[in-house]
Design a protein around this motif. Structure first.
Motif, PDB file in Angstrom:
ATOM      1  N   GLU A  67       0.827  -1.193   0.000  1.00 54.36           N
ATOM      2  CA  GLU A  67       0.000   0.000   0.000  1.00 54.36           C
ATOM      3  C   GLU A  67       0.866   1.250   0.000  1.00 54.36           C
ATOM      4  O   GLU A  67       0.619   2.200  -0.737  1.00 54.36           O
ATOM      5  N   GLY A  68       1.912   1.253   0.838  1.00 56.44           N
ATOM      6  CA  GLY A  68       2.796   2.418   0.883  1.00 56.44           C
ATOM      7  C   GLY A  68       3.466   2.667  -0.447  1.00 56.44           C
ATOM      8  O   GLY A  68       3.599   3.803  -0.895  1.00 56.44           O
ATOM      9  N   SER A  69       3.883   1.600  -1.119  1.00 55.24           N
ATOM     10  CA  SER A  69       4.519   1.770  -2.422  1.00 55.24           C
ATOM     11  C   SER A  69       3.545   2.365  -3.427  1.00 55.24           C
ATOM     12  O   SER A  69       3.903   3.192  -4.260  1.00 55.24           O
ATOM     13  N   TRP A  70       2.288   1.924  -3.340  1.00 62.60           N
ATOM     14  CA  TRP A  70       1.284   2.442  -4.266  1.00 62.60           C
ATOM     15  C   TRP A  70       1.067   3.931  -4.051  1.00 62.60           C
ATOM     16  O   TRP A  70       1.005   4.714  -4.992  1.00 62.60           O
ATOM     17  N   PHE A  71       0.988   4.338  -2.758  1.00 59.75           N
ATOM     18  CA  PHE A  71       0.818   5.761  -2.470  1.00 59.75           C
ATOM     19  C   PHE A  71       2.010   6.561  -2.955  1.00 59.75           C
ATOM     20  O   PHE A  71       1.865   7.609  -3.557  1.00 59.75           O
ATOM     21  N   ARG A  72       3.200   6.041  -2.675  1.00 60.02           N
ATOM     22  CA  ARG A  72       4.395   6.798  -3.065  1.00 60.02           C
ATOM     23  C   ARG A  72       4.484   6.931  -4.575  1.00 60.02           C
ATOM     24  O   ARG A  72       4.999   7.919  -5.090  1.00 60.02           O
ATOM     25  N   SER A  73       3.987   5.956  -5.301  1.00 55.76           N
ATOM     26  CA  SER A  73       4.077   6.025  -6.759  1.00 55.76           C
ATOM     27  C   SER A  73       3.261   7.184  -7.320  1.00 55.76           C
ATOM     28  O   SER A  73       3.543   7.679  -8.407  1.00 55.76           O
ATOM     29  N   LEU A  74       2.225   7.619  -6.565  1.00 53.05           N
ATOM     30  CA  LEU A  74       1.425   8.736  -7.042  1.00 53.05           C
ATOM     31  C   LEU A  74       2.215  10.027  -7.080  1.00 53.05           C
ATOM     32  O   LEU A  74       1.893  10.942  -7.825  1.00 53.05           O
ATOM     33  N   PHE A  75       3.252  10.123  -6.255  1.00 57.17           N
ATOM     34  CA  PHE A  75       4.014  11.354  -6.162  1.00 57.17           C
ATOM     35  C   PHE A  75       5.209  11.375  -7.099  1.00 57.17           C
ATOM     36  O   PHE A  75       6.022  12.269  -7.056  1.00 57.17           O
ATOM     37  N   VAL A  76       5.341  10.385  -7.954  1.00 52.81           N
ATOM     38  CA  VAL A  76       6.322  10.448  -9.036  1.00 52.81           C
ATOM     39  C   VAL A  76       5.651  11.229 -10.153  1.00 52.81           C
ATOM     40  O   VAL A  76       4.885  10.680 -10.949  1.00 52.81           O
ATOM     41  N   HIS A  77       5.878  12.533 -10.164  1.00 51.73           N
ATOM     42  CA  HIS A  77       5.133  13.426 -11.045  1.00 51.73           C
ATOM     43  C   HIS A  77       5.641  13.264 -12.472  1.00 51.73           C
ATOM     44  O   HIS A  77       6.801  13.513 -12.771  1.00 51.73           O
ATOM     45  N   LYS A  78       4.766  12.850 -13.352  1.00 46.46           N
ATOM     46  CA  LYS A  78       5.128  12.647 -14.745  1.00 46.46           C
ATOM     47  C   LYS A  78       4.847  13.928 -15.510  1.00 46.46           C
ATOM     48  O   LYS A  78       3.730  14.431 -15.505  1.00 46.46           O
ATOM     49  N   VAL A  79       5.861  14.479 -16.154  1.00 46.80           N
ATOM     50  CA  VAL A  79       5.704  15.711 -16.921  1.00 46.80           C
ATOM     51  C   VAL A  79       6.138  15.463 -18.356  1.00 46.80           C
ATOM     52  O   VAL A  79       6.982  14.608 -18.628  1.00 46.80           O
ATOM     53  N   ASP A  80       5.530  16.220 -19.248  1.00 48.94           N
ATOM     54  CA  ASP A  80       5.921  16.115 -20.638  1.00 48.94           C
ATOM     55  C   ASP A  80       7.311  16.712 -20.808  1.00 48.94           C
ATOM     56  O   ASP A  80       7.661  17.699 -20.159  1.00 48.94           O
ATOM     57  N   PRO A  81       8.141  16.137 -21.676  1.00 49.07           N
ATOM     58  CA  PRO A  81       9.489  16.672 -21.871  1.00 49.07           C
ATOM     59  C   PRO A  81       9.435  18.078 -22.438  1.00 49.07           C
ATOM     60  O   PRO A  81       8.669  18.367 -23.353  1.00 49.07           O
ATOM     61  N   ARG A  82      10.230  18.977 -21.830  1.00 48.68           N
ATOM     62  CA  ARG A  82      10.312  20.352 -22.288  1.00 48.68           C
ATOM     63  C   ARG A  82      11.520  20.501 -23.189  1.00 48.68           C
ATOM     64  O   ARG A  82      12.585  19.957 -22.910  1.00 48.68           O
ATOM     65  N   LYS A  83      11.362  21.221 -24.266  1.00 44.66           N
ATOM     66  CA  LYS A  83      12.452  21.382 -25.213  1.00 44.66           C
ATOM     67  C   LYS A  83      13.199  22.687 -25.014  1.00 44.66           C
ATOM     68  O   LYS A  83      14.171  22.954 -25.692  1.00 44.66           O
ATOM     69  N   ASP A  84      12.733  23.539 -24.087  1.00 45.01           N
ATOM     70  CA  ASP A  84      13.383  24.822 -23.880  1.00 45.01           C
ATOM     71  C   ASP A  84      13.037  25.348 -22.500  1.00 45.01           C
ATOM     72  O   ASP A  84      12.004  25.002 -21.939  1.00 45.01           O
ATOM     73  N   ALA A  85      13.909  26.218 -21.951  1.00 37.22           N
ATOM     74  CA  ALA A  85      13.642  26.854 -20.663  1.00 37.22           C
ATOM     75  C   ALA A  85      12.559  27.905 -20.844  1.00 37.22           C
ATOM     76  O   ALA A  85      12.399  28.486 -21.920  1.00 37.22           O
ATOM     77  N   HIS A  86      11.809  28.166 -19.746  1.00 38.33           N
ATOM     78  CA  HIS A  86      10.723  29.137 -19.877  1.00 38.33           C
ATOM     79  C   HIS A  86      11.249  30.531 -20.185  1.00 38.33           C
ATOM     80  O   HIS A  86      10.546  31.351 -20.775  1.00 38.33           O
ATOM     81  N   SER A  87      12.514  30.820 -19.807  1.00 36.36           N
ATOM     82  CA  SER A  87      13.075  32.130 -20.126  1.00 36.36           C
ATOM     83  C   SER A  87      13.192  32.323 -21.634  1.00 36.36           C
ATOM     84  O   SER A  87      12.985  33.421 -22.149  1.00 36.36           O
ATOM     85  N   ASN A  88      13.506  31.240 -22.366  1.00 37.23           N
ATOM     86  CA  ASN A  88      13.590  31.335 -23.818  1.00 37.23           C
ATOM     87  C   ASN A  88      12.212  31.394 -24.466  1.00 37.23           C
ATOM     88  O   ASN A  88      12.041  31.975 -25.545  1.00 37.23           O
ATOM     89  N   LEU A  89      11.232  30.786 -23.820  1.00 35.27           N
ATOM     90  CA  LEU A  89       9.883  30.812 -24.371  1.00 35.27           C
ATOM     91  C   LEU A  89       9.228  32.173 -24.201  1.00 35.27           C
ATOM     92  O   LEU A  89       8.401  32.568 -25.024  1.00 35.27           O
ATOM     93  N   LEU A  90       9.596  32.915 -23.155  1.00 35.43           N
ATOM     94  CA  LEU A  90       8.914  34.163 -22.831  1.00 35.43           C
ATOM     95  C   LEU A  90       9.649  35.411 -23.291  1.00 35.43           C
ATOM     96  O   LEU A  90       9.038  36.458 -23.446  1.00 35.43           O
TER      97      LEU A  90
END
Length: 322
Positions: free
Chosen positions: A78-101
């Protein structure tokens, strides 16, 4: 015969504090990441009713079997299942936000300085500044330009604010710094200035791509520097909203420049505005509220802000922004 141990009528706490925390994490996860995960209902011991010991049951007796065991759960799993929720999956970014803005067509870097001056030294500080800084501005050997110089009128008192532009980005900044280390007049200026200051701080900034270029303008004007400290991770959302909203603040040419911090305190935004006077400021800001769409910008950007501050500033004689 020894007397029986005293009955303990206090409610029995969950056996495993970690399970309680993990169960709370499960609830938080379902809110914070519900749009990213297909969450199933959370079952944990902490969610089950806790009753005081039944009559005739001694406090300290071996705990009853885990109520989850008959469902095939284990606490480790159960603990492993809960902890897996906090592995935040994000889409790969191709540039820093400073370059985007920031603006692509220029490589300008800005430095803003805040000098808190001893009250009795403000006039001497202004005179010294007006004598030395224009020489750096006009010397082609130094890749830096004065954008604006002010004293704070309303806000933090006895304060000077200076905004510099370095054409060429970080290499221009380093080139200028290295040359100033060999400039005796500037070193003497810094030594004299240090006797007049209580404190000073600075930031390196980039300009938003959708904001006006901060160009010299005729006066007389007053200037408002509005500083927003954003929640980390919200700069892109801020930029997206203001890219649509800046058109509502152009009729009176009040928009001077918009910047965000790169070095120094991070997630800080500075918006610089010019007005003829305080009454003009009031009328211009009220007019924005009568334009369809401005209220939406405020609605979506206010939740992104941690703190905000407004300074009303008066330009010094040497300021290109008058």
């Amino acid at each position: 015969m020894n007397p029986p141990p005293k009955m303990d009528g206090a409610p029995r706490q969950p056996d495993d504090a970690g399970s309680f925390l993990q169960s709370q994490e499960g609830r938080i996860s379902s809110v914070a990441f519900g749009s990213h995960f297909d969450l199933q209902p959370v079952h944990s011991q902490a969610e089950l009713p806790v009753f005081p010991p039944a009559k005739g049951v001694l406090a300290g007796a071996p705990p009853a079997a885990d109520p989850l065991s008959h469902r095939g759960y284990s606490r480790d799993a159960e603990g492993s299942w809960f902890r897996s929720l906090f592995v935040h999956k994000v889409d790969p970014r191709k540039d820093a936000h400073s370059n985007l803005l920031s603006k692509k067509e220029t490589s300008n870097l800005y430095k803003i300085q805040f000098h808190n001056v001893k009250p009795e030294c403000l006039d001497a500080y202004n005179s010294l500044t007006e004598e030395v800084l224009p020489k750096l501005h006009s010397d082609a050997d130094y890749p830096c330009d004065l954008v604006g110089n002010w004293n704070t009128w309303y806000g933090e008192q006895d304060q000077a604010v200076h905004l510099w532009r370095f054409s060429g980005g970080y290499p221009a900044l380093m080139d200028c710094m290295n040359k100033l280390k060999q400039n005796k007049e500037y070193l003497d200026f810094r030594k004299e200035r240090s006797r007049m200051l209580l404190s000073r701080r600075n930031q390196l900034l980039l300009e938003f791509s959708f904001w006006n270029e901060p160009l010299p303008r005729q006066g007389p004007n007053i200037y408002e520097l509005r500083t927003y400290k954003l929640k980390p991770g919200t700069m892109i959302e801020w930029g997206n909203n203001w890219a649509r909203a800046i058109k509502y603040r152009q009729e009176n040419q009040e928009a001077v420049g918009g910047f965000f911090s790169q070095i120094g305190e991070l997630y800080v935004v500075h918006h610089l505005w010019a007005y003829k006077d305080l009454q003009s400021r009031e009328e211009t800001r009220n007019a924005a509220w009568r334009k369809r769409g401005w209220d939406e910008n405020v609605y979506y950007t206010v939740p992104l802000i941690r703190t905000m501050e407004s300074r009303i500033m008066i330009p010094l004689k040497i300021s290109p922004l008058q």
